[in-house]
Scaffold this active site. Sequence first.
Site, PDB file in Angstrom:
ATOM      1  CE1 TYR A  41      -3.246   0.365   4.341  1.00  0.00           C
ATOM      2  CE2 TYR A  41      -4.035  -1.801   5.070  1.00  0.00           C
ATOM      3  CZ  TYR A  41      -3.512  -0.996   3.958  1.00  0.00           C
ATOM      4  OH  TYR A  41      -3.752  -1.668   2.664  1.00  0.00           O
TER       5      TYR A  41
ATOM      6  CE  LYS B 103      -1.558  -4.194   3.419  1.00  0.00           C
ATOM      7  NZ  LYS B 103      -1.742  -5.478   3.060  1.00  0.00           N
TER       8      LYS B 103
ATOM      9  CG  ASN C  20      -6.593   6.161  -1.950  1.00  0.00           C
ATOM     10  OD1 ASN C  20      -5.235   6.364  -2.061  1.00  0.00           O
ATOM     11  ND2 ASN C  20      -7.499   6.584  -0.831  1.00  0.00           N
TER      12      ASN C  20
ATOM     13  CB  SER D  69      -0.901   0.007   1.234  1.00  0.00           C
ATOM     14  OG  SER D  69      -1.489   1.287   1.489  1.00  0.00           O
TER      15      SER D  69
END
Length: 339
Positions: A152, A156, A182, A127
């Site tokens: 989060y 990653k 996104n 991400s």
Amino acid sequence: MEKIVIVTGGAGYIGSHTVVELFLAGYTPIIIDDFRNSKPWILDRITQIVGKEITAHTVDCQNELAFNEVLSTYKAIYGIIHFAADKAVGESVNQPIKYYQNNIGSLCVVLNALKKFDIKNFVFSSSCTVYGETLTPVVTEESPIMPPASPYGDTKIIGERIIQNYWKTTSDAKVMLLRYFNPIGAHPSALIGELPQGIPNNLMPYITQTAKGKRDSLTVFGGDYHTPDGTAIRDYIHVSDLAIAHVKALTYLEKSSTKLFDYLNIGSGKGTSVLELIKTFEEVNHLKLNYQIGNRRPGDVEQIFANADKAKKIIDWTCKFSLKDALLHAWEWEKSLTT
Ligand code: WQD
């Protein structure tokens, strides 16, 4: 010989779109998913799109015994694409342990299985949140990894490091980390799309549910950022473009004769603010959205969008859908839902 590809989280939003594209590219995707973020009827919809039955195993990827039991039923597994994880930035601030336990725990199960079943090709769902509070709005793959803005993002960053250390122990592993920006929108058929469970954490489903009247109004998290209109900027890409990037990454790994470890930004290369997204959504779908500006959301970065040149160079990937396509498809999908 069929090329079996295990897709963990394959019934989820990005996973299901990737399963469709894998089928269309001639692979045989096998889904492993606990359906925490999806519904079984998505499988029928995938079949409707590709005209083939899909095999899915209902397994939590944190359950190593069950995961390995599924893999042991397949003679030769060509690769694994690992999506299964929790992915809401805002939610991770409030429930950090859930994120570390699931996102890191599942990844370790999958990496152990790569070794146990001698699976060479691995594509990981990373991400843009790994870049944290970036020093510049546009990031390349060599931009510094700043302190994570959310648990989060931290899962990653940690995940990428775990994978690289695993890769160093192998003689022939071929690994590609895809750093998504996104993902928004839905398959052009409106047969599959995003299915947030409960109140959506992400902007796009909150917009479409508000437009449908399922939510009273949208709160724009922050109107005082140092951006042209004061709202946060992101790089929005059509989920089908993102899905195709996974197929291209897998094909690239297949062609490589030597072990490799690489990572790519998968983004449009364009920044769009929350207000710009809302106004474009209203314009392409001929409606007015009810929204108000509220406080910033903890864990959010002010602005980030991709320099996606490397993905074009390495796997010959660029966005084919426009932002307007994504906003149109998102609304078509929302309107198709009965709940
Ligand atoms: C986007 C913008 C919010 C909801 C996502 C994924 C993450 C990663 C990156 C893949 C932010 C604002 C949101 C709302 C709002 N993708 N917002 N009102 O946080 O950028 O992260 O993309 O790995 O998995 O979660 O996406 O959609 O939550 O927020 O104003 O009701 O919309 O503040 O500026 P985010 P998001």
